[in-house]
Design a protein around this motif. Structure first.
Motif, mmCIF file in Angstrom:
data_model
loop_
_atom_site.group_PDB
_atom_site.id
_atom_site.type_symbol
_atom_site.label_atom_id
_atom_site.label_comp_id
_atom_site.label_asym_id
_atom_site.label_seq_id
_atom_site.Cartn_x
_atom_site.Cartn_y
_atom_site.Cartn_z
ATOM 1 N N VAL A 1 50.490 68.793 43.914
ATOM 2 C CA VAL A 1 49.653 69.991 43.807
ATOM 3 C C VAL A 1 48.392 69.857 44.659
ATOM 4 C CG1 VAL A 1 48.298 71.427 42.237
ATOM 5 C CG2 VAL A 1 50.544 70.599 41.533
ATOM 6 N N ARG A 2 47.799 68.680 44.698
ATOM 7 C CA ARG A 2 46.609 68.500 45.524
ATOM 8 C C ARG A 2 46.928 68.653 47.005
ATOM 9 N NH1 ARG A 2 43.230 63.624 42.384
ATOM 10 N NH2 ARG A 2 42.516 64.981 40.680
ATOM 11 N N PHE A 3 48.079 68.171 47.430
ATOM 12 C CA PHE A 3 48.483 68.369 48.824
ATOM 13 C C PHE A 3 48.747 69.846 49.096
ATOM 14 C CE2 PHE A 3 49.814 64.157 50.896
ATOM 15 C CZ PHE A 3 48.826 63.452 50.223
ATOM 16 N N TRP A 4 49.290 70.557 48.121
ATOM 17 C CA TRP A 4 49.487 72.003 48.261
ATOM 18 C C TRP A 4 48.148 72.716 48.446
ATOM 19 C CZ3 TRP A 4 53.310 73.313 43.657
ATOM 20 C CH2 TRP A 4 54.589 72.833 43.979
ATOM 21 N N ILE A 5 47.171 72.342 47.634
ATOM 22 C CA ILE A 5 45.854 72.983 47.703
ATOM 23 C C ILE A 5 45.213 72.741 49.070
ATOM 24 C CG2 ILE A 5 43.504 72.955 46.775
ATOM 25 C CD1 ILE A 5 44.760 72.263 44.032
ATOM 26 N N ILE A 6 45.327 71.515 49.551
ATOM 27 C CA ILE A 6 44.771 71.187 50.872
ATOM 28 C C ILE A 6 45.441 72.042 51.947
ATOM 29 C CG2 ILE A 6 44.590 69.387 52.636
ATOM 30 C CD1 ILE A 6 44.368 67.352 50.310
ATOM 31 N N THR A 7 46.759 72.186 51.861
ATOM 32 C CA THR A 7 47.479 73.003 52.843
ATOM 33 C C THR A 7 47.028 74.453 52.782
ATOM 34 O OG1 THR A 7 49.425 71.568 52.752
ATOM 35 C CG2 THR A 7 49.751 73.792 53.589
ATOM 36 N N PHE A 8 46.829 74.965 51.576
ATOM 37 C CA PHE A 8 46.373 76.348 51.416
ATOM 38 C C PHE A 8 45.050 76.559 52.149
ATOM 39 C CE2 PHE A 8 43.903 79.509 48.958
ATOM 40 C CZ PHE A 8 44.714 80.622 49.167
ATOM 41 N N VAL A 9 44.129 75.626 51.984
ATOM 42 C CA VAL A 9 42.831 75.720 52.649
ATOM 43 C C VAL A 9 42.988 75.645 54.169
ATOM 44 C CG1 VAL A 9 40.593 74.593 52.969
ATOM 45 C CG2 VAL A 9 41.584 74.767 50.675
ATOM 46 N N LEU A 10 43.838 74.727 54.631
ATOM 47 C CA LEU A 10 44.046 74.570 56.071
ATOM 48 C C LEU A 10 44.714 75.801 56.689
ATOM 49 C CD1 LEU A 10 45.210 70.835 56.193
ATOM 50 C CD2 LEU A 10 42.996 71.763 56.887
ATOM 51 N N VAL A 11 45.628 76.407 55.951
ATOM 52 C CA VAL A 11 46.280 77.630 56.443
ATOM 53 C C VAL A 11 45.259 78.758 56.566
ATOM 54 C CG1 VAL A 11 47.916 79.450 55.833
ATOM 55 C CG2 VAL A 11 48.608 77.061 55.690
ATOM 56 N N LEU A 12 44.353 78.856 55.603
ATOM 57 C CA LEU A 12 43.292 79.862 55.692
ATOM 58 C C LEU A 12 42.407 79.601 56.910
ATOM 59 C CD1 LEU A 12 42.124 80.321 51.976
ATOM 60 C CD2 LEU A 12 43.625 81.795 53.323
ATOM 61 N N CYS A 13 42.139 78.329 57.180
ATOM 62 C CA CYS A 13 41.356 77.990 58.380
ATOM 63 C C CYS A 13 42.086 78.407 59.654
ATOM 64 C CB CYS A 13 41.073 76.489 58.408
ATOM 65 S SG CYS A 13 39.954 75.899 57.127
ATOM 66 N N GLY A 14 43.413 78.187 59.652
ATOM 67 C CA GLY A 14 44.201 78.599 60.804
ATOM 68 C C GLY A 14 44.195 80.094 60.998
ATOM 69 N N LEU A 15 44.318 80.848 59.902
ATOM 70 C CA LEU A 15 44.292 82.308 59.999
ATOM 71 C C LEU A 15 42.910 82.806 60.422
ATOM 72 C CD1 LEU A 15 46.381 83.267 56.830
ATOM 73 C CD2 LEU A 15 47.041 83.603 59.219
ATOM 74 N N ALA A 16 41.873 82.072 60.051
ATOM 75 C CA ALA A 16 40.513 82.471 60.424
ATOM 76 C C ALA A 16 40.301 82.468 61.935
ATOM 77 C CB ALA A 16 39.499 81.542 59.750
ATOM 78 N N THR A 17 41.112 81.675 62.643
ATOM 79 C CA THR A 17 40.966 81.627 64.098
ATOM 80 C C THR A 17 41.328 82.968 64.745
ATOM 81 O OG1 THR A 17 43.251 80.841 64.532
ATOM 82 C CG2 THR A 17 41.552 79.170 64.085
ATOM 83 N N LEU A 18 42.016 83.828 63.994
ATOM 84 C CA LEU A 18 42.338 85.156 64.522
ATOM 85 C C LEU A 18 41.073 85.984 64.789
ATOM 86 C CD1 LEU A 18 45.434 86.141 62.355
ATOM 87 C CD2 LEU A 18 45.408 85.878 64.827
ATOM 88 N N LYS A 19 40.040 85.745 63.971
ATOM 89 C CA LYS A 19 38.808 86.511 64.127
ATOM 90 C C LYS A 19 37.681 85.707 64.767
ATOM 91 C CE LYS A 19 37.763 90.044 62.977
ATOM 92 N NZ LYS A 19 37.686 91.284 63.799
ATOM 93 N N LEU A 20 37.680 84.403 64.545
ATOM 94 C CA LEU A 20 36.585 83.571 65.053
ATOM 95 C C LEU A 20 36.868 83.155 66.479
ATOM 96 C CD1 LEU A 20 35.944 81.392 61.881
ATOM 97 C CD2 LEU A 20 34.774 83.497 62.581
ATOM 98 N N ARG A 21 36.815 84.089 67.374
ATOM 99 C CA ARG A 21 37.054 83.825 68.797
ATOM 100 C C ARG A 21 35.954 84.484 69.613
ATOM 101 N NH1 ARG A 21 42.501 82.167 69.991
ATOM 102 N NH2 ARG A 21 43.762 82.081 68.103
#
Length: 360
Positions: free
Chosen positions: A340-360
């Motif tokens: 579950v902790r690895f899942w949570i970390i992935t969730f946060v990292l995926v949000l960071c990846g999606l954030a790159t769509l706007k942070l350019r």
């Protein structure tokens, strides 16, 4: 398949025009794959049990894993069946990217299935030799990389795109082939290394696939791509349908793979899923974003590299055991906590990846 049929029926019944919408087909692909996995899963597990397709557990690993010996494996076949059928139903089969992703996924699945088969017939944890496995992976990885390079219509399709920067592109030229090959092979083996605990690899793969589906949809739409300052690659939108199918199939498999697992994915699933994520990232030009979102996969791979290098150079191990999820187990973390902790970390990292769509 249904896209072609809807085009014919739309001439007589306008309601069938709705099937042409990519977003709807992506949702339907996810739901179709999910239902298929849930319906096929029980009978497949029973069949694998009857065939005595049981997991071989390493005797040098955590002792808690010894009780898992004999649990049906090669469950990744369920994912491949659901993804393939759903994609064929809802995808535009005239789109060459759909076939590229589908064939790479199935190709790596065959390699993984062969590896699983040898492990089962030999009754040990050794399947294909590392050299033979890498040879077949390389054949597919290089083949698709060469194909994508020579079918590229615009320079951006072979340039390295840097996230968080609006106009920073690095022309790769022929090096694109080697770079893409490394991304596909690396992603495939990284997911394979992560698949060591019940449900540990599948949900991160599902989350990353869902996010890549967003990138594929945006990259294939000229207006969205221009607004978000990401590369526009015509035709990549259809990959969203495959990503939707992968999300649905992955969630359906997780129903049976969650702790305590009724079935394991096996190399047939992990190698295929990793290769699928890698080739999608290459096509939509988001390899570095995949590196961010798949941080757990990267961490698992790096932990193995560091462990081997440290032992060969100094005779000492950095971790109690590699990949790193076993290190935390041996430190006393219960398996569900690690997962579950690895899942949570992935969730946060995926949000960071999606954030790159706007942070350019």
């Amino acid at each position: 398949m249904l896209v072609w049929l809807s085009e014919l029926l739309a001439k007589y019944f306008h309601i069938f025009h709705v099937v042409q919408y990519l977003t709807l087909r992506t949702i339907l692909a996810a739901l179709t794959a999910l239902v298929m996995a849930l319906l096929i899963g029980p009978s497949m597990i029973r069949r694998l049990t009857q065939l005595k397709v049981g997991q071989m557990v390493r005797d040098d690993g955590p002792k808690s894993h010894l009780s898992k010996s004999g649990t049906p494996t090669m469950g990744g076949t369920l994912i491949l069946v659901a993804v393939t059928l759903s994609t064929l139903l809802w995808g535009d089969l005239s789109n060459h990217y759909v076939w590229v992703v589908l064939l790479v996924t199935l190709g790596f699945g065959i390699i993984g299935g062969w590896d699983d088969y040898l492990k089962l017939t030999r009754k040990n944890t050794r399947g294909l030799s590392a050299r033979r496995k890498l040879f077949f992976q390389s054949a597919i990885g290089l083949g698709v990389s060469i194909y994508l390079y020579y079918t590229a219509s615009f320079p951006v399709q072979t340039e390295l795109v840097f996230p968080f920067f609006k106009d920073v592109f690095l022309p790769l030229g022929p090096f694109f082939i080697i770079f893409s090959y490394l991304v596909i092979i690396g992603s495939s083996n990284a997911v394979n290394l992560t698949d060591g605990l019940d449900g540990l690899a599948i949900l991160p793969a599902v989350m990353v696939a869902g996010a890549l589906g967003v990138f594929a949809y945006a990259s294939g739409n000229y207006h969205f791509a221009s607004y978000l300052a990401i590369p526009y690659v015509s035709g990549t939108g259809e990959i969203a349908v495959f990503c939707g199918a992968l999300v649905g199939a992955g969630l359906g498999f997780l129903w049976f793979n969650t702790y305590p697992a009724m079935v394991f994915m096996g190399d047939v699933g992990s190698l295929a899923l990793g290769a699928a994520l890698g080739v999608i990232a290459v096509i939509v030009r988001q390899e570095l974003v995949l590196f961010i979102m798949g941080g757990i996969f990267v961490l698992e791979t790096v932990s193995v590299i560091l462990q081997v290098a440290s032992f060969k150079l100094t005779g000492k191990r950095i971790f109690k055991m590699a990949p790193i999820h076993h290190h935390f187990e041996l430190k006393g973390w219960p398996e569900p906590r690690v997962i579950v902790r690895f899942w949570i970390i992935t969730f946060v990292l995926v949000l960071c990846g999606l954030a790159t769509l706007k942070l350019r």
